[in-house]
Write a protein that holds these residues in place. Structure first.
Motif, short mmCIF file in Angstrom:
data_model
loop_
_atom_site.label_atom_id
_atom_site.label_comp_id
_atom_site.label_asym_id
_atom_site.label_seq_id
_atom_site.Cartn_x
_atom_site.Cartn_y
_atom_site.Cartn_z
N VAL A 302 63.36 -67.13 -30.62
CA VAL A 302 63.36 -67.21 -32.08
C VAL A 302 61.95 -67.29 -32.63
CG1 VAL A 302 63.98 -68.71 -34.02
CG2 VAL A 302 65.67 -68.21 -32.23
N THR A 303 61.09 -68.07 -31.98
CA THR A 303 59.73 -68.29 -32.48
C THR A 303 58.72 -67.29 -31.92
OG1 THR A 303 59.30 -69.87 -30.69
CG2 THR A 303 60.17 -70.76 -32.76
N HIS A 304 59.18 -66.43 -30.99
CA HIS A 304 58.31 -65.42 -30.37
C HIS A 304 57.12 -66.05 -29.65
CE1 HIS A 304 60.63 -62.52 -32.69
NE2 HIS A 304 60.34 -63.18 -33.78
N SER A 305 57.32 -67.27 -29.15
CA SER A 305 56.21 -67.97 -28.50
C SER A 305 56.03 -67.55 -27.05
CB SER A 305 56.45 -69.49 -28.57
OG SER A 305 57.67 -69.82 -27.96
N ILE A 306 57.06 -66.96 -26.45
CA ILE A 306 57.01 -66.50 -25.06
C ILE A 306 57.75 -65.16 -25.01
CG2 ILE A 306 57.67 -67.02 -22.67
CD1 ILE A 306 57.76 -69.96 -23.45
N ASP A 307 57.36 -64.30 -24.11
CA ASP A 307 58.07 -63.03 -23.94
C ASP A 307 59.45 -63.31 -23.35
OD1 ASP A 307 59.01 -60.51 -23.56
OD2 ASP A 307 57.58 -59.95 -22.00
N THR A 308 60.46 -63.20 -24.19
CA THR A 308 61.82 -63.49 -23.74
C THR A 308 62.72 -62.27 -23.94
OG1 THR A 308 62.23 -64.44 -25.93
CG2 THR A 308 61.65 -65.98 -24.17
#
Length: 331
Positions: A302-308
């Motif tokens: 959701v926060t685009h903090s890690i490549d998921t």
């Protein structure tokens, strides 16, 4: 994924306002997981359509949920405090289309408990709805985040390549008391359709880039068998019994002369490689909740903090397999 597990664990503590849709066993479980990660119930709202007063009474008895809000509808939950950013849909599968669509239309990113819908057509409808609204839609597959699973997958990836042969044994006791209530299957979902997301997500850890298909499927009221194949010659068998004498989660892996086993039926998973016990990496010792890891992975997406990317990209594959399963069962 193993290198991201610690980040997922920390990400779960992020205090983004969240709505949990459903006040039953899974809704209450998710409320407890989110509160444990954050340290309180602040910023958590449960939308409990069926009996909100019973959910309020349940929450009032738990100090760890201090600050939680209980509402009767999703619309009411949106106005109960800080504006929610994400929703966890933990209602009955027959209500997932209604609840996920309402959450998406309200601008929320959504984590939906498995199965995504009662059939593949409904799941595809939800996937398209998420794409149209530009929101994240992820499905709950908690055992895909089991640290010991990824440790073992990493060990096997180091070995000489060859077709994989996996067998996953999944047994439950009828009427088992778990997560604060008696486990009960929903009549609107078949046995294998309910467990397919678990089976596929666990197998996929060992062949993440494979093309998959269902070779065979059979089920009765309490037992089922699924067989998958991949494009590299791998074979994957899933056997389940939901009226067994004991709980069992045992994964056996073979590749040429190599063999390994993962037993995750108990609180502490155990790994055996070629008959010898293999210690679980100490860095994973504190990561005792796969649901917390799943929550963190969703919030990272959701926060685009890690490549998921993997969280989202697996959905079309899973829905295709669900469609194949439905055709096999009803053939």
């Amino acid at each position: 994924m193993p290198s991201d597990l610690a980040a997922f664990w920390q990400m779960a503590a992020t205090d983004l306002p969240v709505i949990i849709v459903g006040g039953g066993r899974w809704g209450r479980t998710w409320a407890s997981v989110v509160a444990a990660a954050r340290g309180s119930g602040r910023g958590i709202t449960i939308a409990a359509r069926t009996d909100p007063d019973a959910v309020r009474a349940w929450a009032a008895e738990r100090r760890e949920l201090a600050g939680i809000c209980i509402a009767a509808t999703l619309g009411e939950a949106m106005e109960s405090g800080a504006r929610p950013v994400v929703a966890i849909v933990a209602s009955r599968p027959r209500d997932h289309i209604r609840d996920v669509c309402e959450a998406l239309q309200l601008g929320l990113d959504v984590l939906v408990e498995k199965p995504i819908s009662v059939d593949a057509q409904g799941g595809q409808y939800l996937l398209e709805a998420a794409q149209e609204t530009g929101r994240v839609l992820a499905i709950g597959t908690e055992f895909a985040y089991l640290p010991a699973l990824h440790q073992l997958a990493g060990e096997i990836a180091k070995r000489r390549a060859g077709p994989l042969r996996l067998c996953l044994r999944w047994d439950d006791v009828a009427g088992e008391f778990r997560h604060g209530a008696v486990k009960a299957r929903h009549a609107e979902v078949g046995l294998l359709s309910d467990l397919l997301p678990h089976a596929f997500s666990i197998f996929q850890a060992f062949a993440p880039r494979a093309d998959w298909r269902i070779v065979d499927a059979s089920e009765d009221r309490s037992r089922g068998r699924l067989e998958f194949a991949d494009d590299a010659g791998g074979r994957y068998e899933f056997l389940c019994d939901v009226a067994a004498r004991g709980r069992k989660r045992i994964l056996k892996i073979e590749r040429d002369a190599f063999n390994a086993m993962l037993d995750f039926g108990e609180a502490a998973p155990s790994i055996r490689i070629e008959g010898r016990r293999c210690a679980v990496d100490p860095q994973f010792a504190a990561m005792s909740s796969t649901l917390r890891l799943e929550l963190g992975a969703f919030l990272a997406a959701v926060t685009h903090s890690i490549d998921t990317t993997f969280i989202i990209s697996g959905m079309p594959v899973l829905l295709a397999l669900q469609g194949q399963l439905e055709r096999k069962i009803h053939a």
